[in-house]
Design a protein around this motif. Structure first.
Motif, short mmCIF file in Angstrom:
data_model
loop_
_atom_site.label_atom_id
_atom_site.label_comp_id
_atom_site.label_asym_id
_atom_site.label_seq_id
_atom_site.Cartn_x
_atom_site.Cartn_y
_atom_site.Cartn_z
N ALA A 172 0.80 -1.20 -0.18
CA ALA A 172 -0.03 0.05 -0.14
C ALA A 172 0.88 1.31 -0.03
O ALA A 172 0.66 2.26 -0.62
CB ALA A 172 -0.84 -0.11 1.15
N ILE A 173 2.02 1.15 0.73
CA ILE A 173 3.08 2.45 0.84
C ILE A 173 3.61 2.67 -0.63
O ILE A 173 3.81 3.57 -1.03
CB ILE A 173 3.77 2.16 2.04
N ALA A 174 3.94 1.31 -1.20
CA ALA A 174 4.55 1.29 -2.36
C ALA A 174 3.48 2.11 -3.56
O ALA A 174 4.28 2.87 -4.50
CB ALA A 174 4.95 0.02 -2.98
N PHE A 175 2.41 1.54 -3.55
CA PHE A 175 1.36 2.18 -4.38
C PHE A 175 1.37 3.64 -4.14
O PHE A 175 1.51 4.42 -4.95
CB PHE A 175 -0.06 1.67 -4.06
N VAL A 176 1.37 4.33 -2.98
CA VAL A 176 1.16 5.58 -2.61
C VAL A 176 2.37 6.65 -3.21
O VAL A 176 2.32 7.43 -3.67
CB VAL A 176 0.83 5.98 -1.36
N GLU A 181 5.56 9.90 -7.14
CA GLU A 181 6.66 10.02 -7.84
C GLU A 181 6.00 10.10 -9.33
O GLU A 181 6.70 11.01 -10.10
CB GLU A 181 7.46 8.54 -7.94
N GLN A 182 5.32 9.16 -9.78
CA GLN A 182 4.87 9.32 -11.19
C GLN A 182 4.11 10.60 -11.63
O GLN A 182 4.09 10.96 -12.76
CB GLN A 182 4.15 8.19 -11.52
N SER A 183 3.47 11.33 -10.71
CA SER A 183 2.64 12.63 -10.94
C SER A 183 3.67 13.70 -10.73
O SER A 183 3.14 14.76 -10.96
CB SER A 183 1.60 12.38 -10.06
N GLY A 184 4.98 13.74 -10.43
CA GLY A 184 5.89 14.78 -10.06
C GLY A 184 5.35 15.37 -9.01
O GLY A 184 5.66 16.63 -8.70
N ALA A 190 -4.85 12.30 -0.80
CA ALA A 190 -6.14 11.46 0.07
C ALA A 190 -6.69 10.62 -0.82
O ALA A 190 -7.08 9.33 -0.39
CB ALA A 190 -7.24 12.70 0.21
N ALA A 191 -6.66 10.91 -2.22
CA ALA A 191 -7.38 10.03 -3.21
C ALA A 191 -6.43 8.60 -3.31
O ALA A 191 -6.91 7.55 -3.30
CB ALA A 191 -7.25 10.61 -4.42
N LEU A 192 -5.02 8.93 -3.20
CA LEU A 192 -4.09 7.61 -3.31
C LEU A 192 -4.36 6.78 -1.94
O LEU A 192 -4.47 5.53 -2.17
CB LEU A 192 -2.49 8.26 -3.54
N GLY A 193 -4.43 7.31 -0.70
CA GLY A 193 -4.43 6.64 0.41
C GLY A 193 -5.94 5.80 0.27
O GLY A 193 -5.79 4.59 0.60
N GLU A 194 -6.94 6.30 -0.24
CA GLU A 194 -8.19 5.60 -0.32
C GLU A 194 -8.20 4.55 -1.28
O GLU A 194 -8.74 3.45 -0.79
CB GLU A 194 -9.41 6.78 -0.77
N ARG A 195 -7.40 4.70 -2.12
CA ARG A 195 -7.29 3.66 -3.26
C ARG A 195 -6.48 2.51 -2.76
O ARG A 195 -6.36 1.33 -2.95
CB ARG A 195 -6.53 4.03 -4.44
N ALA A 196 -5.40 2.89 -1.66
CA ALA A 196 -4.57 1.93 -1.18
C ALA A 196 -5.38 1.27 0.16
O ALA A 196 -4.66 0.33 0.41
CB ALA A 196 -3.36 2.70 -0.74
#
Length: 325
Positions: A172-176, A181-184, A190-196
């Protein structure tokens, strides 16, 4: 594209006279940005170490390095780890240096150090305090290496061994982290955390332990690094860089640069070496007469052979051996 083999360059210019060897083995790309080796002298002895979203483990094979601005140990005779920095620090190098280092991604640092990265955030930690008896053993092996390329391979084998027996990043942390990183640095955290599948508090706790800072601050560091890369590449204007890097406007970028680097974007650019090293005090440069040149008397007899080794004009790329490590 990561380099399959080490690449060595010999520099002789107003910036100094030194050998620089870099290597980014594809097999270690998830954990390592690059391995690098440098030996010789620089025209300016003070380096401003900037936040870059990575952790740097430096083995000092020469005279002691000192930290003159920053948090942590100030005398770094055998080298040090710089944790995830959110503000610039300043190091003072000896006239003649010899160092080998690995720039670790957070996942690599978490594996190699086998401890929460929050313990080393925003500070420099001496290698002997960090690694115990492993530090002098690794230093000795690097001292005995017969070439810069061989030295890098020694450190790469050591990193590979540590990674192989370490627990992995929380997926989950790797995903966030990857999303940031990929978005610069522009992704909505918050959205990344929810998806994770992580609550806000759980995300903050795990992220700080495995990355070394909070998600929001990590995004700021990644955005700063993206803007600095654009400036180094010769972007046309500061306003263009600000928009391309995801800042609201140029004043927003200027404020972030001052907080993270201690300088405005324009002033910072005047202190950058072509390799990306940032000098801290242009007034501290060596005397143009050559007083700091290791071929002169000030360098001492121990530097005479070094002077001959690095006294080549221009930059000549050489490939290392093809064996994996």
């Amino acid at each position: 594209m990561p380099a399959a083999d080490p690449v060595t360059e010999h520099h002789d210019s107003a910036f100094g006279r030194f050998i620089e060897c870099t290597w980014s083995p594809p097999a270690l790309a998830p954990w390592v940005e690059t391995f690098w080796y440098s030996e010789g002298w620089l025209a300016n002895l003070r380096e401003r170490v900037l936040p870059n979203g990575a952790l740097e483990l430096v083995l000092n094979l020469g005279a002691p390095i000192r930290m003159v601005e920053g948090v942590g140990a100030h005398d770094l005779p055998g080298g040090a780890l710089s944790g995830m920095l959110a503000r610039a620090a300043v190091l003072e190098h000896p006239r003649v240096h010899r160092v080998v280092a690995v720039r670790l991604r957070p996942a690599g640092a978490y594996a190699v150090l086998a401890r929460p990265l929050s313990e080393v955030s925003d500070q420099f930690v001496r290698l002997d305090d960090l690694l115990g008896p492993v530090a002098p053993e690794l230093l000795e092996r690097c001292h005995e290496a017969r070439s810069p390329e061989a030295c890098l391979r020694i450190v790469a084998r050591w990193v590979t061994e540590r990674v192989a027996r370490a627990p992995g990043f929380d997926p989950a942390i790797a995903f966030v982290a990857r999303g940031i990183e990929q978005s610069g640095g522009e992704a909505a955290i918050a959205a990344l955390g929810e998806r994770a599948g992580l609550s806000k508090s759980r995300l903050a706790t795990l992220f700080r332990g495995q990355v070394g800072t909070t998600p929001k601050r990590y995004a700021r560091i990644i955005r700063f690094r993206r803007a600095l890369d654009l400036l180094d590449a010769g972007a046309r204007s500061l306003a263009d860089v600000a928009l391309a890097a995801g800042y609201y406007d140029q004043p927003h970028m200027n404020a972030e640069f001052r907080e993270l680097s201690g300088m405005s974007p324009r002033a910072l650019l005047t202190t950058r070496y072509p390799s990306g090293v940032t000098m801290a005090d242009p007034s501290g440069a060596c005397d143009p007469s050559g007083a700091c040149d290791p071929s002169g008397a000030a360098g001492g007899s121990s530097t005479a052979a070094l002077s001959g080794a690095v006294a080549l004009s221009g930059a000549v790329a050489l490939s290392g051996a093809a064996d994996p490590f």
